[in-house]
Design a protein around this motif. Structure first.
Motif, PDB file in Angstrom:
ATOM      1  N   GLY A 568       0.798  -1.220   0.000  1.00 51.39           N
ATOM      2  CA  GLY A 568       0.000   0.000   0.000  1.00 51.39           C
ATOM      3  C   GLY A 568       0.827   1.264   0.000  1.00 51.39           C
ATOM      4  N   ILE A 569       1.869   1.304   0.840  1.00 52.19           N
ATOM      5  CA  ILE A 569       2.636   2.551   0.963  1.00 52.19           C
ATOM      6  C   ILE A 569       3.703   2.696  -0.120  1.00 52.19           C
ATOM      7  CG2 ILE A 569       2.245   2.735   3.448  1.00 52.19           C
ATOM      8  CD1 ILE A 569       5.040   1.612   3.904  1.00 52.19           C
ATOM      9  N   LYS A 570       4.256   1.565  -0.604  1.00 51.46           N
ATOM     10  CA  LYS A 570       5.349   1.647  -1.567  1.00 51.46           C
ATOM     11  C   LYS A 570       4.872   1.599  -3.014  1.00 51.46           C
ATOM     12  CE  LYS A 570       8.558   1.876   1.562  1.00 51.46           C
ATOM     13  NZ  LYS A 570       9.335   3.116   1.754  1.00 51.46           N
ATOM     14  N   ILE A 571       3.936   0.726  -3.309  1.00 54.17           N
ATOM     15  CA  ILE A 571       3.480   0.565  -4.701  1.00 54.17           C
ATOM     16  C   ILE A 571       2.379   1.567  -5.043  1.00 54.17           C
ATOM     17  CG2 ILE A 571       2.386  -1.009  -6.336  1.00 54.17           C
ATOM     18  CD1 ILE A 571       3.863  -3.296  -5.020  1.00 54.17           C
ATOM     19  N   PHE A 572       1.409   1.738  -4.119  1.00 52.79           N
ATOM     20  CA  PHE A 572       0.288   2.637  -4.399  1.00 52.79           C
ATOM     21  C   PHE A 572       0.486   4.023  -3.794  1.00 52.79           C
ATOM     22  CE2 PHE A 572      -1.682  -1.540  -4.983  1.00 52.79           C
ATOM     23  CZ  PHE A 572      -2.350  -1.346  -6.182  1.00 52.79           C
ATOM     24  N   GLY A 573       1.506   4.188  -2.948  1.00 50.55           N
ATOM     25  CA  GLY A 573       1.777   5.498  -2.360  1.00 50.55           C
ATOM     26  C   GLY A 573       0.698   5.963  -1.403  1.00 50.55           C
ATOM     27  N   LEU A 574       0.042   5.033  -0.723  1.00 51.67           N
ATOM     28  CA  LEU A 574      -1.019   5.393   0.200  1.00 51.67           C
ATOM     29  C   LEU A 574      -0.460   5.992   1.481  1.00 51.67           C
ATOM     30  CD1 LEU A 574      -3.432   2.302   0.029  1.00 51.67           C
ATOM     31  CD2 LEU A 574      -3.689   4.501  -1.128  1.00 51.67           C
ATOM     32  N   ASN A 575      -1.279   6.777   2.125  1.00 56.61           N
ATOM     33  CA  ASN A 575      -0.980   7.246   3.470  1.00 56.61           C
ATOM     34  C   ASN A 575      -0.839   6.028   4.383  1.00 56.61           C
ATOM     35  OD1 ASN A 575      -2.257   7.847   6.296  1.00 56.61           O
ATOM     36  ND2 ASN A 575      -1.526   9.833   5.567  1.00 56.61           N
ATOM     37  N   ALA A 576       0.088   6.074   5.348  1.00 58.76           N
ATOM     38  CA  ALA A 576       0.378   4.911   6.187  1.00 58.76           C
ATOM     39  C   ALA A 576      -0.839   4.443   6.976  1.00 58.76           C
ATOM     40  CB  ALA A 576       1.533   5.228   7.146  1.00 58.76           C
ATOM     41  N   ILE A 577      -1.629   5.377   7.480  1.00 60.79           N
ATOM     42  CA  ILE A 577      -2.803   4.995   8.271  1.00 60.79           C
ATOM     43  C   ILE A 577      -3.879   4.398   7.372  1.00 60.79           C
ATOM     44  CG2 ILE A 577      -4.629   5.842   9.796  1.00 60.79           C
ATOM     45  CD1 ILE A 577      -1.867   5.714  11.041  1.00 60.79           C
ATOM     46  N   ILE A 578      -4.048   4.925   6.173  1.00 62.35           N
ATOM     47  CA  ILE A 578      -5.020   4.383   5.231  1.00 62.35           C
ATOM     48  C   ILE A 578      -4.605   2.979   4.805  1.00 62.35           C
ATOM     49  CG2 ILE A 578      -6.060   4.678   2.958  1.00 62.35           C
ATOM     50  CD1 ILE A 578      -7.052   6.639   5.079  1.00 62.35           C
ATOM     51  N   SER A 579      -3.328   2.777   4.524  1.00 63.62           N
ATOM     52  CA  SER A 579      -2.838   1.447   4.155  1.00 63.62           C
ATOM     53  C   SER A 579      -3.021   0.472   5.306  1.00 63.62           C
ATOM     54  CB  SER A 579      -1.359   1.529   3.756  1.00 63.62           C
ATOM     55  OG  SER A 579      -0.882   0.280   3.321  1.00 63.62           O
ATOM     56  N   ASP A 580      -2.792   0.936   6.517  1.00 64.46           N
ATOM     57  CA  ASP A 580      -2.960   0.094   7.703  1.00 64.46           C
ATOM     58  C   ASP A 580      -4.431  -0.304   7.878  1.00 64.46           C
ATOM     59  OD1 ASP A 580      -1.858  -1.297   9.770  1.00 64.46           O
ATOM     60  OD2 ASP A 580      -1.836   0.374  11.168  1.00 64.46           O
ATOM     61  N   GLY A 581      -5.331   0.641   7.673  1.00 53.40           N
ATOM     62  CA  GLY A 581      -6.751   0.334   7.785  1.00 53.40           C
ATOM     63  C   GLY A 581      -7.201  -0.663   6.731  1.00 53.40           C
ATOM     64  N   ALA A 582      -6.661  -0.538   5.515  1.00 52.46           N
ATOM     65  CA  ALA A 582      -6.988  -1.495   4.456  1.00 52.46           C
ATOM     66  C   ALA A 582      -6.449  -2.885   4.800  1.00 52.46           C
ATOM     67  CB  ALA A 582      -6.417  -1.024   3.127  1.00 52.46           C
ATOM     68  N   ALA A 583      -5.245  -2.936   5.390  1.00 52.75           N
ATOM     69  CA  ALA A 583      -4.672  -4.221   5.795  1.00 52.75           C
ATOM     70  C   ALA A 583      -5.492  -4.859   6.907  1.00 52.75           C
ATOM     71  CB  ALA A 583      -3.224  -4.024   6.248  1.00 52.75           C
ATOM     72  N   ALA A 584      -5.984  -4.051   7.840  1.00 54.10           N
ATOM     73  CA  ALA A 584      -6.839  -4.572   8.907  1.00 54.10           C
ATOM     74  C   ALA A 584      -8.127  -5.140   8.334  1.00 54.10           C
ATOM     75  CB  ALA A 584      -7.148  -3.475   9.921  1.00 54.10           C
ATOM     76  N   GLY A 585      -8.706  -4.446   7.340  1.00 52.11           N
ATOM     77  CA  GLY A 585      -9.905  -4.962   6.685  1.00 52.11           C
ATOM     78  C   GLY A 585      -9.618  -6.231   5.920  1.00 52.11           C
ATOM     79  N   GLY A 586      -8.467  -6.276   5.211  1.00 52.90           N
ATOM     80  CA  GLY A 586      -8.084  -7.475   4.490  1.00 52.90           C
ATOM     81  C   GLY A 586      -7.879  -8.657   5.419  1.00 52.90           C
ATOM     82  N   ARG A 587      -7.464  -8.384   6.651  1.00 47.62           N
ATOM     83  CA  ARG A 587      -7.272  -9.433   7.647  1.00 47.62           C
ATOM     84  C   ARG A 587      -8.557  -9.737   8.410  1.00 47.62           C
ATOM     85  NH1 ARG A 587      -7.179 -12.033  10.707  1.00 47.62           N
ATOM     86  NH2 ARG A 587      -5.888 -11.823  12.541  1.00 47.62           N
ATOM     87  N   ASN A 588      -9.645  -8.998   8.105  1.00 51.05           N
ATOM     88  CA  ASN A 588     -10.919  -9.182   8.793  1.00 51.05           C
ATOM     89  C   ASN A 588     -10.775  -9.033  10.295  1.00 51.05           C
ATOM     90  OD1 ASN A 588     -13.565 -10.980   7.298  1.00 51.05           O
ATOM     91  ND2 ASN A 588     -11.953  -9.948   6.171  1.00 51.05           N
ATOM     92  N   SER A 589      -9.920  -8.129  10.736  1.00 47.17           N
ATOM     93  CA  SER A 589      -9.640  -7.974  12.162  1.00 47.17           C
ATOM     94  C   SER A 589     -10.187  -6.646  12.664  1.00 47.17           C
ATOM     95  CB  SER A 589      -8.127  -8.055  12.423  1.00 47.17           C
ATOM     96  OG  SER A 589      -7.850  -7.913  13.792  1.00 47.17           O
ATOM     97  N   THR A 590     -11.420  -6.682  13.144  1.00 43.18           N
ATOM     98  CA  THR A 590     -12.032  -5.478  13.686  1.00 43.18           C
ATOM     99  C   THR A 590     -11.322  -4.972  14.938  1.00 43.18           C
ATOM    100  OG1 THR A 590     -14.165  -6.216  12.803  1.00 43.18           O
ATOM    101  CG2 THR A 590     -14.212  -4.465  14.441  1.00 43.18           C
ATOM    102  N   PRO A 591     -10.910  -5.848  15.867  1.00 42.98           N
ATOM    103  CA  PRO A 591     -10.148  -5.340  17.023  1.00 42.98           C
ATOM    104  C   PRO A 591      -8.868  -4.620  16.614  1.00 42.98           C
ATOM    105  CG  PRO A 591     -10.926  -7.569  17.459  1.00 42.98           C
ATOM    106  CD  PRO A 591     -11.200  -7.287  16.013  1.00 42.98           C
ATOM    107  N   SER A 592      -8.230  -5.074  15.535  1.00 45.83           N
ATOM    108  CA  SER A 592      -7.018  -4.408  15.066  1.00 45.83           C
ATOM    109  C   SER A 592      -7.324  -3.010  14.537  1.00 45.83           C
ATOM    110  CB  SER A 592      -6.353  -5.229  13.965  1.00 45.83           C
ATOM    111  OG  SER A 592      -5.971  -6.497  14.448  1.00 45.83           O
ATOM    112  N   LEU A 593      -8.461  -2.875  13.879  1.00 50.50           N
ATOM    113  CA  LEU A 593      -8.867  -1.559  13.403  1.00 50.50           C
ATOM    114  C   LEU A 593      -9.035  -0.611  14.579  1.00 50.50           C
ATOM    115  CD1 LEU A 593      -9.901   0.420  11.240  1.00 50.50           C
ATOM    116  CD2 LEU A 593     -12.183  -0.571  11.568  1.00 50.50           C
TER     117      LEU A 593
END
Length: 631
Positions: A568-593
């Protein structure tokens, strides 16, 4: 046998009746006895509940938690939140991971030491999770669609990266370790924290799509899935929370600064929260002040409010105090000498010539203590549509000023030539009465700050989202559904999105109540979950298998979101928090969000979460089904 207390009553009753007193007195004594017996029964019930605990000690304590599940949940919440506050070198568990850890330890201790198996109905945890998802949707709704436009493809790629890496690690890891059939599917379910994967794996068994090898029963394969699920679920949940929480820091990012930058990016540079958003109805910094003056100048004496407003439009009068009494402003009274008038204007105007014409400044508390409100008003009148803010003097009298202007959920810059159109939302500040009058002229209703939350709209929106989420379509034996969690969070997104267009939609939602639902809902869900998972962890312990399950489960849980975050941050240039939120969603981890929102002190990480969450849920179910067949 009659005790001493009862015996004294009998003697007293006989003495009273023998003395020839009315029978009603003996009846009253009997009633008193019954009341005392009843109260003694209540007290006895309390001691009957406490007695086993005091007699059995620690065993009785764990038995009490089994008999009273609510006590288990509250204890886990209290201790977990307390533990989550402790930090070591700025690293802490947080309330969610702390609650999960405490709950699992309690349930495992009860099972191992006293053979007590905790089991709390899952409907409670499901409902609490839905409350969390809806409350979260309310907060991120206005940013959700702008987030889709800015990074929709990136969110899907991040979700796919998490899923495919998890599938490869769990499936081939179980194969290389020589684990029996069922373990790979259980590892996927546990490390992904998606219980439904167990369901599709069981469907593959029951439908005959997968036939166990000779010497292995269907029941044994099912037990293998459950054991792998329990071990990997607990470990991956706690460790994923910590990973997602500190991913930005691991890559050298300041979570708080990144979140602020993301909020600015998704708001388009707007400084004011959109209607319905947290903090929308707050005054903030303003150059407008309130002062009081005693009328002594002849140019003011004998003039009515309407005349003064016409002559001095930059310095509107809010209140008139005469002989210690506040006058009714709707009567358009004339100002008299020694009246105390309250004016509200920009600081520069308050220092101008008009102010000096009134008279000396006054400290009268009746005149100075004028409450100023902030309200959102939806423009519903075509008569004012097309007028500029400079032309709005007649509609915004009585000290009302425009704080912000929104069109289709987007804040517009304020200027004299800024036009107001039908459907816009004006954020006004000023005295309550003046705001209400301005709202009528604008054809709308003043939406003020409130401590109330409308339960009717909350229930209806959650019901609609839930019903959409349970709709399922089965293709080749695999059930496809949007999911109740995704359905309810989208219901919250929809309500908040529409409210940003019209603040009167959906009823009031107090931010304190919304925040409470978000925090309490998730942690209560985790507490119930920990009670039910703990015993399964105990049953899965033993042999070398547990070591492989732990290692593969941890790898399957942590490596995928780590790689996806980098993508997310290197290839798509996303903001770190946005990339982190997308990774949490991809992991289906609501507590992590929730953990990254706590770390960044912002909810902006939730913007990409529903997109990657819904996408990977479908992929995970498909992958779980085929992992069972291919095993």
């Amino acid at each position: 046998m009659i005790n001493a207390k009862t015996d004294r009553r009998v003697i007293l009753k006989r003495a009273i009746c023998g003395a020839g007193l009315p029978l009603i007195l003996s009846a009253s004594a009997a009633a008193a006895q019954d009341a005392d017996t009843a109260s003694g029964g209540v007290i006895g019930q309390v001691f009957d509940t406490i007695k086993p605990v005091t007699e059995a000690g620690v065993h009785g304590f764990f038995q009490l938690l089994d008999n009273q599940p609510i006590a288990f949940i509250l204890l886990s919440l209290a201790l977990g939140t307390l533990i989550g506050k402790f930090s070591f070198k700025t690293i802490s568990l947080g309330s969610t991971a702390g609650t999960l850890l405490v709950g699992v330890l309690l349930s495992m201790t009860a099972q191992a030491a006293y053979d007590i198996t905790y089991s709390i109905p899952s409907i409670l945890s499901s409902f609490m999770l839905l409350l969390f998802m809806y409350a979260l949707g309310l907060k991120v709704g206005p940013q959700f669609f702008s987030g889709l436009r800015k990074g929709g493809l990136a969110f899907l790629v991040i979700g796919f990266t998490v899923w495919i890496l998890n599938w490869v690690i769990c499936f081939f890891g179980a194969s290389m370790a020589g684990l029996a059939p069922g373990y790979a599917t259980g590892l996927m379910s546990g490390s992904y924290t998606i219980t439904a994967i167990l369901g599709v794996g069981q469907d593959a068994l029951s439908s005959g799509a997968y036939v166990p090898p000779d010497g292995t029963s269907v029941e044994q394969v099912g037990a293998n899935m459950a054991a792998a699920y329990a071990i990997s679920y607990v470990l991956s949940t706690v460790l994923t929370i910590l990973l997602i929480r500190y991913l930005p820091r691991m890559f050298g990012y300041d979570a708080i600064a990144e979140a602020k930058q993301a909020e600015e990016d998704f708001s388009g540079g707007a400084k004011d929260p959109v209607p319905g958003a947290p903090g929308a109805l707050t005054m903030g910094m303003t150059s407008v002040g309130v002062r009081a003056f005693a009328v002594s100048h002849k140019d003011f004496i004998g003039r009515t409010l309407s005349q003064l407003a016409e002559d001095f439009p930059a310095v509107p009068i809010l209140r008139i105090v005469r002989d210690g009494t506040i006058l009714d402003m709707t009567d358009n009274p004339a100002v008299q000498e020694n009246d105390i008038v309250t004016v509200r204007a920009d600081v520069e105007d308050l220092m101008g010539k008009e102010i000096k014409l009134i008279g000396p400044e006054s400290s009268n508390p009746l005149a100075r203590n004028v409450p100023i409100e902030v309200a959102d008003v939806h423009v519903g009148s075509h008569k004012v549509s097309g007028k500029s803010l400079a032309d709005f003097g007649a509609h915004l009298s009585g000290g009302v000023t425009v704080q912000a202007l929104f069109r289709a959920g987007t804040e517009l810059p304020l200027g004299p030539k800024t036009d107001v159109r039908f459907g816009d939302v004006l954020r006004l500040n000023g005295p309550d009465v003046a705001i209400q009058q301005a709202a009528k002229q604008l054809g709308g209703t003043a939406i003020l700050f409130t401590m109330k939350t409308e339960v009717l709209y909350l229930a209806l929106a959650m019901l609609l989202g839930y019903l959409v989420g349970i709709i399922s379509v089965t293709i080749s034996g695999i059930p496809f559904a949007f999911g109740t969690s995704a359905g309810v969070i989208m219901a919250g997104v929809g309500v908040s999105y529409l409210r940003s267009r019209n603040p009167s939609f959906g009823g009031p939602v107090n931010e304190g109540a919304r925040s409470f639902l978000q925090d309490f809902g998730l942690n209560a869900f985790v507490a119930v979950l920990s009670a039910n998972v703990g015993p399964k962890v105990i049953s899965a312990l033993g042999g070398d298998t547990i070591l492989w399950l732990a290692l593969i489960g941890i790898a399957g849980a942590l490596i995928p979101p780590l790689v996806a975050f980098w993508v997310g941050i290197k290839i798509f240039g996303l903001n770190a928090i946005i990339s982190d939120g997308a990774a949490a969603g991809g992991r289906n981890s609501t507590p992590s969000l929730n953990a990254i929102m706590e770390e960044s002190r912002s909810s902006v990480a939730a913007v990409p979460y529903p997109v990657s969450y819904a996408f990977t849920t479908v992929l995970a179910l498909i992958g779980g089904y085929f992992s069972m067949i291919l095993s």
